[in-house]
Design a protein around this motif. Structure first.
Motif, PDB file in Angstrom:
ATOM      1  N   SER A 256      -8.159  -4.295   2.708  1.00  0.00           N
ATOM      2  CA  SER A 256      -8.866  -4.563   3.824  1.00  0.00           C
ATOM      3  C   SER A 256      -9.256  -3.405   4.542  1.00  0.00           C
ATOM      4  CB  SER A 256      -7.511  -5.077   4.804  1.00  0.00           C
ATOM      5  OG  SER A 256      -7.154  -6.250   4.096  1.00  0.00           O
ATOM      6  N   ASP A 257     -10.100  -3.558   5.375  1.00  0.00           N
ATOM      7  CA  ASP A 257     -10.714  -2.330   6.070  1.00  0.00           C
ATOM      8  C   ASP A 257      -9.670  -1.703   6.828  1.00  0.00           C
ATOM      9  OD1 ASP A 257     -13.416  -3.220   5.665  1.00  0.00           O
ATOM     10  OD2 ASP A 257     -13.430  -4.441   7.399  1.00  0.00           O
ATOM     11  N   LYS A 258      -8.510  -2.352   7.287  1.00  0.00           N
ATOM     12  CA  LYS A 258      -7.487  -1.583   7.938  1.00  0.00           C
ATOM     13  C   LYS A 258      -6.183  -2.550   7.554  1.00  0.00           C
ATOM     14  CE  LYS A 258      -9.720   0.086  12.081  1.00  0.00           C
ATOM     15  NZ  LYS A 258      -9.735   0.068  13.677  1.00  0.00           N
ATOM     16  N   ALA A 259      -5.227  -1.470   6.978  1.00  0.00           N
ATOM     17  CA  ALA A 259      -4.045  -2.023   6.758  1.00  0.00           C
ATOM     18  C   ALA A 259      -2.852  -1.541   7.463  1.00  0.00           C
ATOM     19  CB  ALA A 259      -3.737  -1.810   5.535  1.00  0.00           C
ATOM     20  N   LYS A 275      -9.550   0.896   3.875  1.00  0.00           N
ATOM     21  CA  LYS A 275      -9.841   0.527   2.687  1.00  0.00           C
ATOM     22  C   LYS A 275     -10.379   1.386   1.427  1.00  0.00           C
ATOM     23  CE  LYS A 275     -13.350  -3.077   0.553  1.00  0.00           C
ATOM     24  NZ  LYS A 275     -14.389  -4.006   1.010  1.00  0.00           N
ATOM     25  N   ASP A 311      -3.028  -7.222   2.371  1.00  0.00           N
ATOM     26  CA  ASP A 311      -4.037  -5.963   2.460  1.00  0.00           C
ATOM     27  C   ASP A 311      -4.305  -5.151   1.465  1.00  0.00           C
ATOM     28  OD1 ASP A 311      -4.806  -6.630   5.134  1.00  0.00           O
ATOM     29  OD2 ASP A 311      -3.051  -5.830   5.994  1.00  0.00           O
ATOM     30  N   SER A 313      -4.806  -4.371  -2.894  1.00  0.00           N
ATOM     31  CA  SER A 313      -5.350  -4.763  -4.105  1.00  0.00           C
ATOM     32  C   SER A 313      -4.586  -4.462  -5.147  1.00  0.00           C
ATOM     33  CB  SER A 313      -6.818  -4.325  -4.277  1.00  0.00           C
ATOM     34  OG  SER A 313      -7.219  -4.297  -5.732  1.00  0.00           O
TER      35      SER A 313
END
Length: 317
Positions: A256-259, A275, A311, A313
């Motif tokens: 995610s862009d922000k976790a 990310k 969030d 991968s």
């Protein structure tokens, strides 16, 4: 490792150091009758009082790591490890600059072979050497290993288990276990990759990772080699080198862009990762909703946090 015969240690010390330390003209040995570590140089002896101890599950004694004299701590209690605090005599003082630790967690089976150098620990010869002062390096490594709950790997929630060991401005170093049996056998593959993962090297499970505390750009890969003259710590070459396209087992990362981080009651905090940040997965709840992770900064500072598993991968089964 069991405590060897002390008399043989003294003979080995004289022989090994005649061969390996001729340039420095220092010979190290242990006198078990007088409880002294001896540094023989230019016809004179300098000594350090040291009492070997055997406490059942824990023992401290003098031996050699590779060709170098060391205070060894074998620990087989809650966790199994052997630590080697390398002794050096320089400028009229005994010092420990490098500590090597071989550890295997009794909780999850994760094993490590790491060295930390640049410590420059001066030893006061006016007092008996208390070897416990060197245990913090081993205890820290064991603690980091124990923080990983490998059940999410053993039960098949992920395909492989990547553990980030070291990071600086140029590279990541991490270890990968491909199966539960590899975890049991301690056969983790070591990877060293550039920060953008354009180029990677892999090393086998017997490789020692040696990190410099004073020079974070200096990372060495070593192995114990044997010859007719004794054992030596030597440089080791990678078993394979490859590019990003061939990397099949990268570290887990933030998708995610922000976790955002969450506290113990799962309230969102202000801190977050972005990310592409690489992390070690410490644990995962049964519903795969909450993941506890460890993030290692470029300055090698550890940050443990809870984030949403969505969030991340990860390589799922």
């Amino acid at each position: 490792m069991k405590k060897p015969n002390t008399a043989l240690i003294v003979l080995a010390a004289l022989f090994i150091n005649n061969y390996c330390l001729a340039e420095a003209q220092i010979k190290y040995a242990y006198n078990s009758q007088e409880n002294k570590i001896l540094a023989h140089q230019s016809g004179s002896d300098t000594f350090l009082e040291f009492y070997e101890r055997n406490e059942g599950n824990s023992s401290y004694y003098f031996d050699f790591f590779g060709e170098k004299p060391a205070i060894v701590h074998d620990n087989d209690s809650l966790n199994s490890y052997s630590s080697y605090s390398i002794l050096d005599y320089k400028d009229n003082n005994f010092r420990v600059d490098c500590i090597y630790v071989e550890a295997k967690s009794n909780q999850n089976g994760i094993n490590s072979k790491q060295g930390l150098c640049g410590l420059n620990i001066k030893i006061d010869r006016k007092e008996n050497l208390a070897p416990e002062k060197f245990d913090n390096v081993a205890n820290d490594m064991v603690s980091r290993n124990n923080s990983i709950d490998t059940s999410y790997f053993i039960t098949g929630k992920v395909k492989y288990l990547p553990i980030i060991i070291f990071r600086n401005h140029d590279k990541y170093i991490y270890k990968v276990y491909k199966s539960e049996q590899d975890l049991i056998d301690g056969k983790g593959i070591v990877f060293s990759c550039k920060n953008n993962f354009s180029d990677c090297d892999s090393y086998n499970e017997i490789t020692w990772i040696v990190i410099s505390k004073t020079n974070p750009n200096k990372v060495e890969f070593k192995e114990i080699s044997k010859s007719s003259n004794g054992t030596f710590l030597t440089d080791v070459k990678p078993i394979t080198s490859f590019n990003k396209a061939s990397l099949t087992m990268p570290p887990f990362e933030i998708a995610s862009d922000k976790a955002y981080f969450y506290d113990a009651t799962f309230n969102k905090k202000r801190s977050y990762l972005i990310k592409g940040d690489k992390v070690t997965l410490l644990s995962m709840d049964n519903n795969k909703k909450w993941c506890k992770i460890n993030y290692l900064s470029e300055e090698n500072k550890n940050i443990d946090a809870t984030i949403s598993c969505f969030d991340m991968s990860i390589a799922e089964k």
